[in-house]
Design an enzyme around this catalytic site. Structure first.
Site, PDB file in Angstrom:
ATOM      1  N   LEU A   1      -4.414   0.552  -6.097  1.00 24.39           N
ATOM      2  CA  LEU A   1      -3.094   0.309  -6.678  1.00 24.39           C
ATOM      3  C   LEU A   1      -3.100   0.421  -8.195  1.00 24.39           C
ATOM      4  CD1 LEU A   1      -2.023  -2.766  -4.514  1.00 24.39           C
ATOM      5  CD2 LEU A   1      -1.128  -0.440  -4.328  1.00 24.39           C
TER       6      LEU A   1
ATOM      7  N   ASP B   1     -13.986  -7.668 -17.705  1.00 16.07           N
ATOM      8  CA  ASP B   1     -14.282  -8.508 -16.549  1.00 16.07           C
ATOM      9  C   ASP B   1     -13.430  -9.754 -16.719  1.00 16.07           C
ATOM     10  OD1 ASP B   1     -15.239 -10.291 -14.684  1.00 16.07           O
ATOM     11  OD2 ASP B   1     -17.356  -9.945 -15.121  1.00 16.07           O
TER      12      ASP B   1
ATOM     13  N   TYR C   1      -7.736 -15.853  -0.111  1.00 15.10           N
ATOM     14  CA  TYR C   1      -6.855 -14.828  -0.648  1.00 15.10           C
ATOM     15  C   TYR C   1      -5.399 -15.276  -0.628  1.00 15.10           C
ATOM     16  CZ  TYR C   1      -4.655 -10.294  -1.437  1.00 15.10           C
ATOM     17  OH  TYR C   1      -3.899  -9.277  -1.945  1.00 15.10           O
TER      18      TYR C   1
ATOM     19  N   LYS D   1      -2.889 -15.956  -3.915  1.00 14.40           N
ATOM     20  CA  LYS D   1      -1.655 -15.216  -4.192  1.00 14.40           C
ATOM     21  C   LYS D   1      -0.434 -16.140  -4.222  1.00 14.40           C
ATOM     22  CE  LYS D   1      -3.437 -11.198  -4.836  1.00 14.40           C
ATOM     23  NZ  LYS D   1      -3.444 -10.595  -6.180  1.00 14.40           N
TER      24      LYS D   1
ATOM     25  N   THR E   1      -5.423   0.699   1.279  1.00 16.90           N
ATOM     26  CA  THR E   1      -6.384   0.652   0.172  1.00 16.90           C
ATOM     27  C   THR E   1      -7.741   0.211   0.710  1.00 16.90           C
ATOM     28  OG1 THR E   1      -5.979  -1.677  -0.400  1.00 16.90           O
ATOM     29  CG2 THR E   1      -4.533  -0.030  -1.421  1.00 16.90           C
TER      30      THR E   1
END
Length: 228
Positions: free
Chosen positions: A13, A53, A153, A157, A186
């Site tokens: 992305l 980073d 995850y 988010k 992806t």
């Protein structure tokens, strides 16, 4: 000339966002943790590469210094870098690693770039979030997000979207929004998503290119603003 800095932009992305924004006339600074892959991606796109980073204070500070010396300011910051963690686990180490990149990394990068953003006449921040962190989507049995157990995850988010709204309230002089790419093919999902990477960047590109009056504190997918 719009100067745009994108984290995690050597593939997926981030790379496609960079490609599309360059096509629209943006001067893109491509940020990536891996120097070799980042430099190769930047060369292909005609962007300038800066190593970053987002989990490392010194690396982020060095990236800011580099951009200040070369571009002088940033009009658009796209916080795209992210990791997914492990499927189906609530392991503390995994949670810590994911939050360090997906949430703390966004804060670290945003705070460091604020002085350069404030030099812009119309500064913009786009945080790449996900409906995997949406309470509405993950509680809707008709949605694929409701079938997945991905604690680290999804939590990261959800936190990122809320963080976006809080930043927007705290800094009304900057347009700050979150984008949901949707289920896009992806490396994150072994290219299983039904959307193309171009479709997956529609919301990010729209937020990066819309006019100053478009609003802040929103959560947007490729079809417009959505509840989270």
């Amino acid at each position: 000339m719009t100067i745009t800095f994108i984290t995690g932009a050597n593939k997926g992305l981030g790379y496609e966002t960079a490609r599309r924004l360059i096509e629209q006339g943006h001067t893109v600074v491509l940020g990536a943790r891996d120097s070799d892959r980042g430099a190769e991606a930047a060369d292909k796109l005609g962007a300038r590469f800066v190593q970053i980073d987002v989990t490392d204070d010194e690396s982020v500070a060095a990236a800011v210094t580099d951009v200040e010396q070369h571009e002088g300011l940033v009009d658009v910051l796209i916080n795209n870098a992210g990791v997914q963690g492990r499927f189906g686990t609530t392991d503390v180490a995994d949670l810590r690693e994911v939050l360090e990149v997906n949430v703390i990394g966004v804060v670290r990068t945003t705070e460091a770039f604020l002085p350069l953003l404030k030099r812009s006449t119309a500064p913009v921040i786009v945080n790449v979030s996900s409906d995997m962190g949406s309470l509405a989507a993950t509680h809707d049995p008709a949605r694929p997000e409701s079938k997945v157990i991905f604690p680290a995850y999804t939590a990261s988010k959800a936190a990122l979207t809320m963080l976006t709204t809080q930043y927007a309230k705290a800094m009304p002089e900057i347009r700050i929004n979150a984008a949901d790419p949707g289920y896009t093919a992806t490396d994150f999902n072994n290219h299983s998503g039904p959307q193309s990477v171009t479709e997956g960047t529609d919301a990010v590109v729209a937020l990066a290119t819309e006019g100053p009056g478009a609003g802040s504190g929103r959560y947007v997918n490729r079809n417009g603003s959505v509840a989270f």
